[in-house]
Design an enzyme around this catalytic site. Structure first.
Site, PDB file in Angstrom:
ATOM      1  CB  SER A  41      -3.254  -8.086   1.434  1.00  0.00           C
ATOM      2  OG  SER A  41      -2.843  -8.542   2.702  1.00  0.00           O
ATOM      3  CE  LYS A  95       0.818  -9.943   1.967  1.00  0.00           C
ATOM      4  NZ  LYS A  95      -0.233  -8.997   1.529  1.00  0.00           N
TER       5      LYS A  95
END
Length: 230
Positions: A41, A95
Site C-alpha cells: 500500500s 500510511k
C-alpha cells in the site's frame, strides 16, 4: 537444602531474564520499534519485506502497551509516514498523513487537493519501481512525484486497476487525521477506514532498517539498507 538453593538460583536467573524482557518490550512499545511491512500500500516508498524503524516518542511518550499518553509530543504533519492502529479493526497500518485537523481534502482522479490547492505531478524515476513485487509490476505501474501541501514524494498509479479515484471533499475533524497510501490504487486508507484519531497514531516511520525480498527466498535487498523514508 541443596534443592532449595538450586530453586533460588534458578529464580534469580529467570528473574533477571524476565526483567530484561519486560524492559525491552516496554522500550519497543513506548520509545522505538521496527515493523515488517507485508503489503504494497505504500509502494514505491515502502515495499513488501521492508523492516521499518519507528520513532514512537516523537508524538508523545506513552504508557507501554497502551494508547495512554504521558507527554503531548509534537503533532503529525502533512507528509509524515506514520504507524497507527486502524480505527476500523485495530490492525497496525503504515500510511502517509495527507491532511491534518481542519483541512479540507479531495481526490480528483489521482490528483490530491488540500484546502483548495491541487498538488502538481511530474513523472518519477522508473528505477524506483525496481523493487516492486512481480504481481504489482505486471500491472504496468507508473510513478509520479507529487508536490503540494507536503514535501515532494513518489506515488504509484496502477491505471488498469479499478479503485476509488474520486473522493470528497471532506473536512478533517479536530483531533483526527486523513491517511493515504502512496500506492493510491491499492491502499486501504482513510477513504475506506475513515479518519484516524490522534491517540491511535503510534509513531513516525523514519527509514528502512533492512529489506528481505519475499519473492526470492527473503534475499536481502542491499540497496534499501538504512534507506531514509521521504
Amino acid at each position: 537444602m541443596l534443592h532449595s538453593v538450586t530453586k533460588r538460583n534458578n529464580w534469580r536467573d529467570y528473574r533477571t531474564l524476565a526483567l530484561f524482557l519486560v524492559l525491552m518490550l516496554s522500550f519497543r512499545s513506548a520509545w522505538a520499534d521496527w515493523v515488517t511491512v507485508p503489503t504494497g500500500s505504500m509502494n514505491p516508498t515502502i515495499v513488501e519485506g521492508d523492516r521499518v524503524l519507528v520513532d514512537k516518542h516523537t508524538f508523545g511518550l506513552r504508557v507501554p502497551f497502551t494508547l495512554v499518553h504521558l507527554t503531548a509530543g509534537t503533532d503529525p504533519q502533512r507528509g509524515d509516514i506514520v504507524v497507527f492502529d486502524s480505527p476500523a479493526n485495530g490492525q497496525s497500518l503504515v500510511k502517509r498523513v495527507a491532511a491534518i485537523p481542519g483541512d479540507t481534502l479531495e481526490l480528483d482522479g489521482e490528483a490530491l487537493i488540500v484546502n483548495g490547492r491541487p498538488a502538481s505531478y511530474q513523472p518519477g524515476d522508473p528505477q524506483h519501481l525496481a523493487d516492486l513485487l512481480d504481481a504489482t509490476a505486471a500491472q504496468d505501474p507508473l510513478v509520479f512525484i507529487e508536490k503540494g501541501s507536503a514535501r515532494a514524494h513518489d506515488i504509484l498509479v496502477l491505471p488498469a486497476r479499478s479503485t476509488r479515484r474520486a473522493f470528497g471533499p471532506v473536512t478533517v475533524p479536530e483531533g483526527k487525521y486523513f491517511m493515504l497510501g502512496d500506492n493510491r490504487d491499492n491502499s486501504a486508507d482513510s477513504r475506506y477506514i475513515g479518519f484516524v484519531p490522534r491517540r491511535n497514531i503510534v509513531g513516525r516511520a523514519t527509514r528502512v532498517a533492512v529489506s528481505m525480498d519475499p519473492e526470492h527466498y527473503f534475499r536481502p535487498r542491499m540497496s534499501r539498507f538504512l534507506k531514509p523514508l521521504l
